[in-house]
Design a protein around this motif. Sequence first.
Motif, short mmCIF file in Angstrom:
data_model
loop_
_atom_site.label_atom_id
_atom_site.label_comp_id
_atom_site.label_asym_id
_atom_site.label_seq_id
_atom_site.Cartn_x
_atom_site.Cartn_y
_atom_site.Cartn_z
N LEU A 149 0.81 -1.21 0.00
CA LEU A 149 0.00 0.00 0.00
C LEU A 149 0.85 1.26 0.00
O LEU A 149 1.95 1.29 0.55
N ASN A 150 0.30 2.29 -0.61
CA ASN A 150 0.89 3.62 -0.54
C ASN A 150 -0.21 4.57 -0.07
O ASN A 150 -1.11 4.91 -0.83
N LYS A 198 -0.08 -4.50 7.69
CA LYS A 198 -0.98 -5.64 7.57
C LYS A 198 -1.36 -5.91 6.12
O LYS A 198 -1.92 -6.95 5.80
N ARG A 199 -1.09 -4.93 5.24
CA ARG A 199 -1.38 -5.03 3.81
C ARG A 199 -2.85 -5.35 3.55
O ARG A 199 -3.19 -6.30 2.82
N TYR A 200 -3.71 -4.53 4.13
CA TYR A 200 -5.14 -4.65 3.86
C TYR A 200 -5.43 -4.26 2.42
O TYR A 200 -4.66 -3.53 1.79
N ALA A 201 -6.55 -4.73 1.88
CA ALA A 201 -6.97 -4.37 0.54
C ALA A 201 -7.28 -2.88 0.50
O ALA A 201 -7.74 -2.30 1.49
N ASP A 202 -7.04 -2.25 -0.65
CA ASP A 202 -7.23 -0.81 -0.77
C ASP A 202 -8.65 -0.39 -0.44
O ASP A 202 -8.87 0.64 0.20
N ASN A 203 -9.65 -1.16 -0.86
CA ASN A 203 -11.03 -0.83 -0.58
C ASN A 203 -11.33 -0.88 0.91
O ASN A 203 -12.04 -0.03 1.45
N THR A 204 -10.74 -1.87 1.60
CA THR A 204 -10.91 -1.98 3.05
C THR A 204 -10.26 -0.79 3.75
O THR A 204 -10.83 -0.23 4.70
N VAL A 205 -9.08 -0.40 3.28
CA VAL A 205 -8.39 0.76 3.86
C VAL A 205 -9.25 2.01 3.73
O VAL A 205 -9.42 2.77 4.69
#
Length: 219
Positions: free
Chosen positions: A89-90, A117-124
């Motif tokens: 993620l950025n 944790k490298r969550y999905a962008d939509n979740t972030v």
Amino acid sequence: MELHKSITLKHLLINQKKFIGIQFSTNKVIQALIDTLPDVSWSQEFAMFYVPNTTANLKLIYRTFQGVAWVNGNFFFSDKLINADNPILNLERYRSRKPKDGFKYCPEEYLLKLELKRYADNTVRNYVSCFEGFINYYYTIDPIALNEIDVRKYLQKLIQEGKSNSYINMAVNSIKFFYEIVHGMPNRFYAIERPRKERQLPEVISKEEVVLIMNIRIP
């Protein structure tokens, strides 16, 4: 109940054996509970108490201090990836936002943990939006000072605004992420009730529509 006491767990290696270090500010209540732990010892080198690193002892520590002190596990638990397949993620788009009067942005520690944790962008995107809604509802209060009653009050506000159950569940997740993942306070809000899953009723045609259908002559 609002908790002001806390203990911090640390990994210790003493004589090539693994231990759970327990660090805390001087407090008679915490000290009394520490003394009840099995095989507890004091390390002069590390200036903290410790017990053998076992699953049973770890669970016992959480049970012993539940409702008495927050157990900070930030230094003890490794940052495991949620999904290693997700791209790195950025989140600079959040960090580079211009300050707005009367509005608090998601804290850096929150963003950093989402990255780790490298969550999905939509979740972030959903977590940041929901959590900012929460902290700005209590704009003048440090989120760490909030308790379960405050969270329920905020969730009640969302319900009164007609927010969907899925939105409210996302709000709960974003709040729990801050306390349990970012600040290592497992089960601090274990009593927060989640809304039940929405069930959509099947569409039912009116009596007039039934009569109209029955009166249609088929050529």
